[in-house]
Enzyme design. Structure first.
Site, PDB file in Angstrom:
ATOM      1  N   ASP A 148       0.874  -1.179   0.000  1.00  0.00           N
ATOM      2  CA  ASP A 148       0.000   0.000   0.000  1.00  0.00           C
ATOM      3  C   ASP A 148       0.912   1.231   0.000  1.00  0.00           C
ATOM      4  O   ASP A 148       2.128   1.107  -0.196  1.00  0.00           O
ATOM      5  CB  ASP A 148      -0.986  -0.034   1.184  1.00  0.00           C
ATOM      6  CG  ASP A 148      -0.305   0.185   2.531  1.00  0.00           C
ATOM      7  OD1 ASP A 148       0.963   0.219   2.575  1.00  0.00           O
ATOM      8  OD2 ASP A 148      -1.010   0.307   3.534  1.00  0.00           O
ATOM      9  N   HIS A 159       8.610 -24.632   8.072  1.00  0.00           N
ATOM     10  CA  HIS A 159       7.504 -25.299   8.771  1.00  0.00           C
ATOM     11  C   HIS A 159       6.143 -25.054   8.128  1.00  0.00           C
ATOM     12  O   HIS A 159       5.296 -25.934   8.115  1.00  0.00           O
ATOM     13  CB  HIS A 159       7.437 -24.836  10.237  1.00  0.00           C
ATOM     14  CG  HIS A 159       8.573 -25.341  11.065  1.00  0.00           C
ATOM     15  ND1 HIS A 159       8.546 -25.345  12.450  1.00  0.00           N
ATOM     16  CD2 HIS A 159       9.784 -25.860  10.726  1.00  0.00           C
ATOM     17  CE1 HIS A 159       9.686 -25.841  12.912  1.00  0.00           C
ATOM     18  NE2 HIS A 159      10.455 -26.154  11.893  1.00  0.00           N
ATOM     19  N   HIS A 212       5.377 -31.642   8.862  1.00  0.00           N
ATOM     20  CA  HIS A 212       4.719 -30.385   8.516  1.00  0.00           C
ATOM     21  C   HIS A 212       3.722 -30.522   7.363  1.00  0.00           C
ATOM     22  O   HIS A 212       2.881 -29.647   7.176  1.00  0.00           O
ATOM     23  CB  HIS A 212       5.762 -29.323   8.166  1.00  0.00           C
ATOM     24  CG  HIS A 212       6.771 -29.116   9.248  1.00  0.00           C
ATOM     25  ND1 HIS A 212       6.451 -28.584  10.477  1.00  0.00           N
ATOM     26  CD2 HIS A 212       8.097 -29.418   9.308  1.00  0.00           C
ATOM     27  CE1 HIS A 212       7.535 -28.540  11.238  1.00  0.00           C
ATOM     28  NE2 HIS A 212       8.544 -29.047  10.554  1.00  0.00           N
ATOM     29  N   CYS A 269       3.120  -3.374   3.960  1.00  0.00           N
ATOM     30  CA  CYS A 269       2.279  -2.221   4.306  1.00  0.00           C
ATOM     31  C   CYS A 269       2.968  -1.529   5.475  1.00  0.00           C
ATOM     32  O   CYS A 269       4.178  -1.694   5.649  1.00  0.00           O
ATOM     33  CB  CYS A 269       0.825  -2.616   4.578  1.00  0.00           C
ATOM     34  SG  CYS A 269       0.540  -3.680   6.009  1.00  0.00           S
ATOM     35  N   THR A 277       2.680  -2.035   8.731  1.00  0.00           N
ATOM     36  CA  THR A 277       3.106  -3.037   9.722  1.00  0.00           C
ATOM     37  C   THR A 277       3.333  -4.416   9.115  1.00  0.00           C
ATOM     38  O   THR A 277       3.898  -5.282   9.780  1.00  0.00           O
ATOM     39  CB  THR A 277       2.009  -3.205  10.792  1.00  0.00           C
ATOM     40  OG1 THR A 277       0.796  -3.586  10.104  1.00  0.00           O
ATOM     41  CG2 THR A 277       1.779  -1.924  11.574  1.00  0.00           C
TER      42      THR A 277
HETATM   43  C1  RB5 Z   1      -1.837   2.614   6.571  1.00  0.00           C
HETATM   44  O1  RB5 Z   1      -1.830   3.797   7.280  1.00  0.00           O
HETATM   45  C2  RB5 Z   1      -1.646   1.439   7.531  1.00  0.00           C
HETATM   46  O2  RB5 Z   1      -2.776   1.274   8.332  1.00  0.00           O
HETATM   47  C3  RB5 Z   1      -1.356   0.175   6.752  1.00  0.00           C
HETATM   48  O3  RB5 Z   1      -0.231   0.366   5.957  1.00  0.00           O
HETATM   49  C4  RB5 Z   1      -1.056  -1.071   7.552  1.00  0.00           C
HETATM   50  O4  RB5 Z   1      -0.096  -0.839   8.529  1.00  0.00           O
HETATM   51  C5  RB5 Z   1      -2.216  -1.815   8.060  1.00  0.00           C
HETATM   52  O5  RB5 Z   1      -2.090  -2.923   8.614  1.00  0.00           O
END
Ligand code: RB5
Length: 143
Positions: free
Chosen positions: A8, A98, A133, A65, A67
Protein backbone atom coordinates in the site's frame (compact mmCIF):
# COMPACT_ATOMS: atom_id res chain seq x y z
CA UNK A 1 11.53 -18.06 -10.20
CA UNK A 2 8.73 -15.52 -10.66
CA UNK A 3 8.06 -13.38 -7.59
CA UNK A 4 5.14 -11.02 -7.03
CA UNK A 5 5.41 -7.92 -4.88
CA UNK A 6 2.71 -5.57 -3.57
CA UNK A 7 2.30 -2.78 -1.08
CA UNK A 8 0.00 0.00 0.00
CA UNK A 9 1.13 3.65 0.20
CA UNK A 10 2.86 3.06 3.55
CA UNK A 11 4.98 0.31 2.02
CA UNK A 12 5.45 1.92 -1.38
CA UNK A 13 8.96 3.33 -0.89
CA UNK A 14 10.32 0.09 0.62
CA UNK A 15 8.60 -1.95 -2.12
CA UNK A 16 10.33 0.12 -4.79
CA UNK A 17 13.72 -0.43 -3.11
CA UNK A 18 13.20 -4.19 -2.75
CA UNK A 19 11.87 -4.44 -6.32
CA UNK A 20 14.96 -2.68 -7.72
CA UNK A 21 17.34 -4.92 -5.75
CA UNK A 22 15.51 -8.12 -6.71
CA UNK A 23 15.53 -7.16 -10.41
CA UNK A 24 19.25 -6.39 -10.20
CA UNK A 25 19.74 -9.85 -8.67
CA UNK A 26 18.03 -11.38 -11.70
CA UNK A 27 14.64 -12.31 -10.24
CA UNK A 28 11.65 -12.18 -12.56
CA UNK A 29 9.41 -9.74 -10.67
CA UNK A 30 5.71 -8.90 -11.09
CA UNK A 31 4.69 -5.60 -9.47
CA UNK A 32 1.06 -5.75 -8.31
CA UNK A 33 1.20 -2.13 -7.15
CA UNK A 34 0.60 0.28 -5.65
CA UNK A 35 2.42 2.35 -8.23
CA UNK A 36 2.64 5.69 -6.39
CA UNK A 37 2.79 7.02 -2.82
CA UNK A 38 -0.86 8.15 -3.06
CA UNK A 39 -3.15 6.82 -0.31
CA UNK A 40 -4.73 3.45 -1.15
CA UNK A 41 -6.35 0.56 0.75
CA UNK A 42 -4.10 -2.37 1.69
CA UNK A 43 -6.84 -5.05 1.26
CA UNK A 44 -6.89 -4.36 -2.51
CA UNK A 45 -3.17 -5.03 -2.87
CA UNK A 46 -3.03 -8.01 -0.50
CA UNK A 47 -5.81 -9.53 -2.55
CA UNK A 48 -4.13 -8.85 -5.92
CA UNK A 49 -0.90 -10.47 -4.73
CA UNK A 50 -2.76 -13.34 -3.06
CA UNK A 51 -4.66 -14.07 -6.25
CA UNK A 52 -1.43 -13.96 -8.26
CA UNK A 53 0.17 -16.53 -5.95
CA UNK A 54 -2.93 -18.75 -5.69
CA UNK A 55 -3.41 -18.81 -9.48
CA UNK A 56 0.33 -19.59 -9.91
CA UNK A 57 0.83 -16.49 -12.04
CA UNK A 58 3.81 -16.07 -9.71
CA UNK A 59 5.58 -18.66 -7.56
CA UNK A 60 5.48 -16.63 -4.35
CA UNK A 61 5.13 -13.06 -3.13
CA UNK A 62 6.36 -10.20 -0.98
CA UNK A 63 3.76 -7.99 0.76
CA UNK A 64 4.51 -4.67 2.45
CA UNK A 65 2.28 -2.22 4.31
CA UNK A 66 2.90 -0.05 7.37
CA UNK A 67 3.11 -3.04 9.72
CA UNK A 68 2.81 -5.99 7.32
CA UNK A 69 -0.31 -7.01 9.22
CA UNK A 70 -3.18 -5.62 7.16
CA UNK A 71 -1.83 -6.68 3.78
CA UNK A 72 -1.05 -10.20 5.08
CA UNK A 73 -4.55 -10.57 6.54
CA UNK A 74 -5.93 -9.62 3.11
CA UNK A 75 -3.64 -12.04 1.25
CA UNK A 76 -4.52 -14.85 3.66
CA UNK A 77 -8.20 -14.49 2.72
CA UNK A 78 -7.31 -15.95 -0.69
CA UNK A 79 -7.56 -19.74 -0.68
CA UNK A 80 -4.16 -21.38 -0.98
CA UNK A 81 -2.23 -18.42 0.39
CA UNK A 82 -0.01 -18.83 3.43
CA UNK A 83 1.27 -15.34 4.21
CA UNK A 84 3.60 -14.84 7.19
CA UNK A 85 4.39 -11.48 8.76
CA UNK A 86 8.00 -11.44 9.90
CA UNK A 87 10.15 -8.70 11.40
CA UNK A 88 13.38 -10.71 11.47
CA UNK A 89 15.06 -13.48 9.46
CA UNK A 90 14.68 -16.38 11.92
CA UNK A 91 10.88 -16.29 11.70
CA UNK A 92 11.12 -15.78 7.94
CA UNK A 93 13.25 -18.94 7.56
CA UNK A 94 10.94 -20.97 9.81
CA UNK A 95 7.85 -19.69 7.98
CA UNK A 96 9.16 -21.51 4.87
CA UNK A 97 10.60 -24.56 6.66
CA UNK A 98 7.50 -25.30 8.77
CA UNK A 99 4.58 -23.44 7.18
CA UNK A 100 5.67 -23.37 3.53
CA UNK A 101 4.78 -19.66 3.54
CA UNK A 102 4.19 -18.59 -0.06
CA UNK A 103 4.01 -14.89 0.84
CA UNK A 104 6.38 -13.06 3.16
CA UNK A 105 5.06 -9.82 4.66
CA UNK A 106 6.71 -7.07 6.66
CA UNK A 107 6.09 -3.51 7.75
CA UNK A 108 7.84 -0.47 6.32
CA UNK A 109 7.16 1.30 9.63
CA UNK A 110 8.72 -1.63 11.51
CA UNK A 111 11.81 -2.72 9.58
CA UNK A 112 14.42 -0.81 7.58
CA UNK A 113 15.86 -1.76 4.21
CA UNK A 114 18.70 -3.92 5.60
CA UNK A 115 16.35 -5.97 7.79
CA UNK A 116 13.86 -6.26 4.91
CA UNK A 117 16.62 -7.63 2.66
CA UNK A 118 17.68 -10.12 5.36
CA UNK A 119 14.06 -11.27 5.80
CA UNK A 120 13.54 -11.81 2.06
CA UNK A 121 16.87 -13.61 1.68
CA UNK A 122 16.23 -15.94 4.66
CA UNK A 123 12.77 -16.83 3.34
CA UNK A 124 13.86 -17.34 -0.28
CA UNK A 125 16.86 -19.49 0.67
CA UNK A 126 14.92 -21.70 3.08
CA UNK A 127 13.27 -24.96 1.97
CA UNK A 128 10.02 -26.48 3.18
CA UNK A 129 11.03 -29.38 5.44
CA UNK A 130 8.07 -31.64 4.63
CA UNK A 131 7.75 -34.56 7.05
CA UNK A 132 5.54 -33.76 10.04
CA UNK A 133 4.72 -30.38 8.52
CA UNK A 134 2.99 -31.76 5.42
CA UNK A 135 -0.27 -32.74 7.13
CA UNK A 136 -0.41 -29.44 9.03
CA UNK A 137 0.03 -27.35 5.90
CA UNK A 138 -2.57 -29.50 4.17
CA UNK A 139 -4.97 -28.85 7.08
CA UNK A 140 -4.39 -25.12 6.58
CA UNK A 141 -5.06 -25.39 2.86
CA UNK A 142 -8.31 -27.26 3.47
CA UNK A 143 -9.77 -24.77 5.94
C1 RB5 B 1 -1.84 2.61 6.57
O1 RB5 B 1 -1.83 3.80 7.28
C2 RB5 B 1 -1.65 1.44 7.53
O2 RB5 B 1 -2.78 1.27 8.33
C3 RB5 B 1 -1.36 0.17 6.75
O3 RB5 B 1 -0.23 0.37 5.96
C4 RB5 B 1 -1.06 -1.07 7.55
O4 RB5 B 1 -0.10 -0.84 8.53
C5 RB5 B 1 -2.22 -1.81 8.06
O5 RB5 B 1 -2.09 -2.92 8.61
Amino acid sequence: MKIGIASDHAGYELKEEILKIMKEEGYDMVDYGTKSPDRVNYPDFGRKLGEGVASKEVDCGIAICGTGIGISIAANKVHGVRAAVCSEPVSAKLSKEHNDANIIAFGARIVGIEMAKAIVEAWLNAKFQGGRHVDRVSLLDNM
